[in-house]
Design an enzyme around this catalytic site. Structure first.
Site, PDB file in Angstrom:
ATOM      1  N   SER A 277     136.618 109.127  43.527  1.00  0.00           N
ATOM      2  CA  SER A 277     137.654 108.191  43.066  1.00  0.00           C
ATOM      3  C   SER A 277     138.557 108.963  42.121  1.00  0.00           C
ATOM      4  O   SER A 277     138.180 110.044  41.632  1.00  0.00           O
ATOM      5  CB  SER A 277     136.979 107.033  42.317  1.00  0.00           C
ATOM      6  OG  SER A 277     137.907 106.294  41.556  1.00  0.00           O
TER       7      SER A 277
ATOM      8  N   TYR B 286     130.858 103.427  36.391  1.00  0.00           N
ATOM      9  CA  TYR B 286     131.525 103.873  37.628  1.00  0.00           C
ATOM     10  C   TYR B 286     132.094 105.292  37.448  1.00  0.00           C
ATOM     11  O   TYR B 286     131.882 106.169  38.287  1.00  0.00           O
ATOM     12  CB  TYR B 286     132.641 102.881  37.961  1.00  0.00           C
ATOM     13  CG  TYR B 286     133.353 103.112  39.263  1.00  0.00           C
ATOM     14  CD1 TYR B 286     132.746 102.797  40.477  1.00  0.00           C
ATOM     15  CD2 TYR B 286     134.646 103.632  39.295  1.00  0.00           C
ATOM     16  CE1 TYR B 286     133.408 102.996  41.677  1.00  0.00           C
ATOM     17  CE2 TYR B 286     135.317 103.830  40.501  1.00  0.00           C
ATOM     18  CZ  TYR B 286     134.694 103.504  41.687  1.00  0.00           C
ATOM     19  OH  TYR B 286     135.356 103.699  42.878  1.00  0.00           O
TER      20      TYR B 286
HETATM   21  P1  NAP Z   1     133.990  98.013  49.839  1.00  0.00           P
HETATM   22  O1  NAP Z   1     135.026  97.351  50.659  1.00  0.00           O
HETATM   23  O2  NAP Z   1     133.292  97.233  48.771  1.00  0.00           O
HETATM   24  O3  NAP Z   1     132.946  98.695  50.815  1.00  0.00           O
HETATM   25  C1  NAP Z   1     131.816  99.363  50.322  1.00  0.00           C
HETATM   26  C2  NAP Z   1     130.781  99.364  51.415  1.00  0.00           C
HETATM   27  O4  NAP Z   1     129.620 100.013  50.906  1.00  0.00           O
HETATM   28  C3  NAP Z   1     130.393  97.948  51.832  1.00  0.00           C
HETATM   29  O5  NAP Z   1     130.216  97.898  53.216  1.00  0.00           O
HETATM   30  C4  NAP Z   1     129.096  97.759  51.080  1.00  0.00           C
HETATM   31  O6  NAP Z   1     128.214  96.851  51.701  1.00  0.00           O
HETATM   32  C5  NAP Z   1     128.524  99.159  51.147  1.00  0.00           C
HETATM   33  N1  NAP Z   1     127.492  99.304  50.139  1.00  0.00           N
HETATM   34  C6  NAP Z   1     127.506  98.906  48.848  1.00  0.00           C
HETATM   35  N2  NAP Z   1     126.360  99.186  48.255  1.00  0.00           N
HETATM   36  C7  NAP Z   1     125.577  99.770  49.200  1.00  0.00           C
HETATM   37  C8  NAP Z   1     124.261 100.258  49.198  1.00  0.00           C
HETATM   38  N3  NAP Z   1     123.502 100.226  48.104  1.00  0.00           N
HETATM   39  N4  NAP Z   1     123.765 100.776  50.348  1.00  0.00           N
HETATM   40  C9  NAP Z   1     124.506 100.818  51.464  1.00  0.00           C
HETATM   41  N5  NAP Z   1     125.772 100.367  51.531  1.00  0.00           N
HETATM   42  C10 NAP Z   1     126.292  99.837  50.399  1.00  0.00           C
HETATM   43  O7  NAP Z   1     134.607  99.258  49.052  1.00  0.00           O
HETATM   44  P2  NAP Z   1     135.646 100.359  49.526  1.00  0.00           P
HETATM   45  O8  NAP Z   1     136.879 100.146  48.747  1.00  0.00           O
HETATM   46  O9  NAP Z   1     135.701 100.500  50.999  1.00  0.00           O
HETATM   47  O10 NAP Z   1     134.926 101.626  48.871  1.00  0.00           O
HETATM   48  C11 NAP Z   1     134.461 102.723  49.627  1.00  0.00           C
HETATM   49  C12 NAP Z   1     134.308 103.902  48.686  1.00  0.00           C
HETATM   50  O11 NAP Z   1     135.586 104.228  48.133  1.00  0.00           O
HETATM   51  C13 NAP Z   1     133.387 103.642  47.492  1.00  0.00           C
HETATM   52  O12 NAP Z   1     132.602 104.775  47.230  1.00  0.00           O
HETATM   53  C14 NAP Z   1     134.347 103.391  46.358  1.00  0.00           C
HETATM   54  O13 NAP Z   1     133.797 103.682  45.099  1.00  0.00           O
HETATM   55  C15 NAP Z   1     135.472 104.325  46.738  1.00  0.00           C
HETATM   56  N6  NAP Z   1     136.754 103.989  46.125  1.00  0.00           N
HETATM   57  C16 NAP Z   1     137.315 102.769  46.343  1.00  0.00           C
HETATM   58  C17 NAP Z   1     138.522 102.484  45.738  1.00  0.00           C
HETATM   59  C18 NAP Z   1     139.191 101.162  45.925  1.00  0.00           C
HETATM   60  O14 NAP Z   1     140.174 100.911  45.205  1.00  0.00           O
HETATM   61  N7  NAP Z   1     138.797 100.302  46.837  1.00  0.00           N
HETATM   62  C19 NAP Z   1     139.144 103.429  44.944  1.00  0.00           C
HETATM   63  C20 NAP Z   1     138.539 104.662  44.761  1.00  0.00           C
HETATM   64  C21 NAP Z   1     137.345 104.940  45.363  1.00  0.00           C
HETATM   65  P3  NAP Z   1     128.191  95.323  51.210  1.00  0.00           P
HETATM   66  O15 NAP Z   1     129.527  94.773  51.592  1.00  0.00           O
HETATM   67  O16 NAP Z   1     127.054  94.729  51.967  1.00  0.00           O
HETATM   68  O17 NAP Z   1     127.972  95.355  49.725  1.00  0.00           O
END
Ligand code: NAP
Length: 267
Positions: free
Chosen positions: A144, A157
């Site tokens: 991130s 985080y």
């Molecule tokens: P998201 O929509 O919340 O998706 C995260 C996915 O990871 C969901 O399918 C979730 O499943 C799964 N997950 C959560 N905890 C888990 C666990 N313990 N074991 C297995 N799967 C798990 O988030 P996203 O935005 O796509 O984020 C993806 C990555 O990008 C993350 O690492 C996040 O930190 C990073 N990121 C996101 C942003 C942002 O603004 N969105 C910015 C920077 C970095 P459930 O739905 O069942 O919980």
């Protein structure tokens, strides 16, 4: 578009958000997919598999909480039994629990963030890397902009997202001789449920009783150099595909930022 025909990519958090788009984008380039998510996301995983199938590629789904090593090992092994090996790992799954000052974070919240965002990535690598063949491969860890700088209210985080940079740099040293490249990707705000939710809107607009997405977009846009509130999941997936491709064949131990200029904005 890079050609990853017949490569096998392992993606965690593949049931929703950016994880699903990683699966779609890698399938667009010709790769087969091992898609993992929590058991609660089984229906979402099946939707991901459907989308990969529509692109003419195979998708094996598996359920595992990435904080549980035995579950991750078992799910990855099952995927490899079906698809033969792993070439690319996209360690994407992560959580972002509510913002609060470091001293207000409970021990449970702190531990859960570290267990998923850091230890879960190590579990993913531990389970996946031994299946990468002698021709080499690639690990992309989704960090991130909070892996490069601190922001108030995100100690758990931010610490976890910085920590995976250290993990990646170490892995790059350990795995380079085996032609396995390891890099981190650093998105700014991404248009997924992690950002597009009422709690985040309230955090961004504490001055309003019931802020809308439009209210939050004003603040998000003001943080970036480019006049957009966030990047789209496909922008992160495109960067992951690039890092996994031959076009990045000598890039390892690097941090690639996809943030519309968030980290470089000075005014
Ligand atoms: P998201 O929509 O919340 O998706 C995260 C996915 O990871 C969901 O399918 C979730 O499943 C799964 N997950 C959560 N905890 C888990 C666990 N313990 N074991 C297995 N799967 C798990 O988030 P996203 O935005 O796509 O984020 C993806 C990555 O990008 C993350 O690492 C996040 O930190 C990073 N990121 C996101 C942003 C942002 O603004 N969105 C910015 C920077 C970095 P459930 O739905 O069942 O919980």
């Amino acid at each position: 578009m890079p050609d990853l025909t017949d490569k096998v990519v392992l993606v965690t958090g593949a049931g929703s958000g950016t994880g699903r788009v990683h699966c779609e984008r890698f399938a667009d380039t010709g790769a087969d997919v091992i898609a993992l998510d929590r058991s609660e996301a089984t229906d979402d995983l099946l939707e991901t598999a459907e989308r990969v199938g529509q692109r003419g590629r195979r998708c094996v789904v598996g359920t595992a909480d990435i904080s549980d090593l035995a579950e991750v090992m078992s799910a990855v092994d099952s995927g490899v039994t079906r698809l033969g090996r792993v070439d690319i790992i996209v360690a994407n799954a992560g959580i972002h629990t509510p913002n609060k000052p470091a001293w207000m974070i409970s021990a449970l919240e702190w531990q859960r963030n570290l267990d998923v965002n850091l230890t879960g990535v190590w579990h993913t690598v531990k389970a996946g890397v031994p299946h990468i063949g002698p021709e080499g491969g690639c690990v992309v860890i989704i960090s991130s902009t909070n892996g490069l700088r601190g922001t108030a209210g995100t100690a758990h985080y931010t610490a976890s997202k910085h920590a995976v940079v250290g993990l990646a740099r170490t892995l790059a040293n350990e795995l380079g001789p085996q032609r396995i490249r390891v890099n981190t990707l650093h998105p700014g705000a991404v248009a997924t449920p992690m950002v597009r939710n009422p709690a985040t809107y309230k955090r961004l607009r504490p001055d309003l009783d019931n802020p809308t997405e439009a209210d939050a977009i004003e603040v998000l846009t003001a943080r970036n150099l480019l006049p957009v509130p966030w990047v789209e999941p496909v922008d992160v997936a495109n960067a992951a595909v690039f890092l996994a491709s031959d076009r990045a064949r000598y890039i390892t131990g690097a941090q690639l930022v996809v943030d519309a200029g968030l980290t470089q904005k000075t005014t």
